[in-house]
Design a protein around this motif. Sequence first.
Motif, PDB file in Angstrom:
ATOM      1  N   ARG A  74      44.457  44.312  24.043  1.00  0.00           N
ATOM      2  CA  ARG A  74      44.033  44.252  25.444  1.00  0.00           C
ATOM      3  C   ARG A  74      45.241  44.027  26.351  1.00  0.00           C
ATOM      4  O   ARG A  74      45.351  44.608  27.423  1.00  0.00           O
ATOM      5  N   PHE A 160      37.901  46.981  31.892  1.00  0.00           N
ATOM      6  CA  PHE A 160      38.363  45.660  31.474  1.00  0.00           C
ATOM      7  C   PHE A 160      37.378  44.535  31.778  1.00  0.00           C
ATOM      8  O   PHE A 160      37.641  43.379  31.457  1.00  0.00           O
ATOM      9  N   GLY A 161      36.279  44.843  32.418  1.00  0.00           N
ATOM     10  CA  GLY A 161      35.296  43.806  32.680  1.00  0.00           C
ATOM     11  C   GLY A 161      34.201  44.282  33.610  1.00  0.00           C
ATOM     12  O   GLY A 161      34.303  45.352  34.214  1.00  0.00           O
ATOM     13  N   THR A 246      41.150  40.186  32.830  1.00  0.00           N
ATOM     14  CA  THR A 246      39.841  40.826  32.885  1.00  0.00           C
ATOM     15  C   THR A 246      39.513  41.140  34.341  1.00  0.00           C
ATOM     16  O   THR A 246      40.335  40.935  35.237  1.00  0.00           O
TER      17      THR A 246
END
Length: 372
Positions: A74, A160-161, A246
């Motif tokens: 990530r 990413f979120g 995030t």
Amino acid sequence: MAGPIRHPIPLDSLTDYIRQNVPVISLPLTIQQFGYGQSNPTYLLTSSNTGAKYVLRKKPPGKLLSKTAHQVEREYKVLKALSEAAQDLPVPKVYCLCEDADVAGSAFYIMEFLDGRIFEDPALPRVTPEERAVMWKSAIVTLARLHKIRPEEHAALKSFGKPSGFYGRQVRTLSTIEAAQALVKDVQTGVEIGKIANFDEAMKFFSTTQPKDRSTVVHGDYKIDNLVFHKTEPRVIGILDWELSTIGHPLSDVSNLLSPYQLALEAGASVMFGETKGLIPGATPGLPSRQQVIEWYTQASGWNILPSEMYWGDAFGFCRNAVIVQGITARAARRQASSAKAGTYSERTPKLVALAWKYVSIDLLHLRSLGC
């Protein structure tokens, strides 16, 4: 800060991988391990031919406690995405991501080495008062620059979120992690780490009482010692340690950066948590006040943080940091800790937990009086 290797890397297989996949790196290499890096072992790679330096970050060895931690994959992806989305944001260039554990024992990525200054002490010692103020302003303005990125405008960042409900997800995630870490036993003594006192009660409050929802790219652990400053100039040239990044609430980053100011007001904090006494008002010439830093952020970001929101952010941040320190203690108990200083956290954990609950209790009373 790089020295002896504590977590060995098979140099032959790493060299073969680099030869085939990262030709820009001139071989052979010498390897040292950095003393910092609580979560992921971090190494300095130096080309014996050119002297060029690179940084390798990998997951710890062995079976990991949490699937949500140690996400070097990530970290690589967000660094790559941010370098494309915001050219004025100081993030290190990344060269490769290897998810084949056979190469180096666990997944890793390689990025550029930033030749600058890293300060463990947020009071920024050994600089002039004028530089100290400018460096703190650079730190908070750089954060505001990150928060102004619109993830919905960049395909690589949207994944990413979720665009809302950040703190609700944080409560659920932290509760799961805390419960798992509490059951970890020391490999020598067999004693469990144990639950964090009053943690469940605090999480119950945080699940029902939250600040107004906001959404942007957040770093996840934005603090002075995760920033690289220019060698001679008072400005940030790099932001490190993105594994917790995030789509989330910007308050989380702001409160994390400013938490040392609160710690400095606690008697004995410099013993418990490192050098924070320099942040006591008036103790360090040129050091801006906490309120001044918040005002700089407001000017740069366009978001006016309400006092009630900062109270909430402080309270939640201390509980979150208690879980992080519990995790460091758990990894030390399993002999998986990455930092050379990890052993000291076992002694700090109960004191940090008590301090965290103290702040939560004070802030909850304040929040209830505000009706927020």
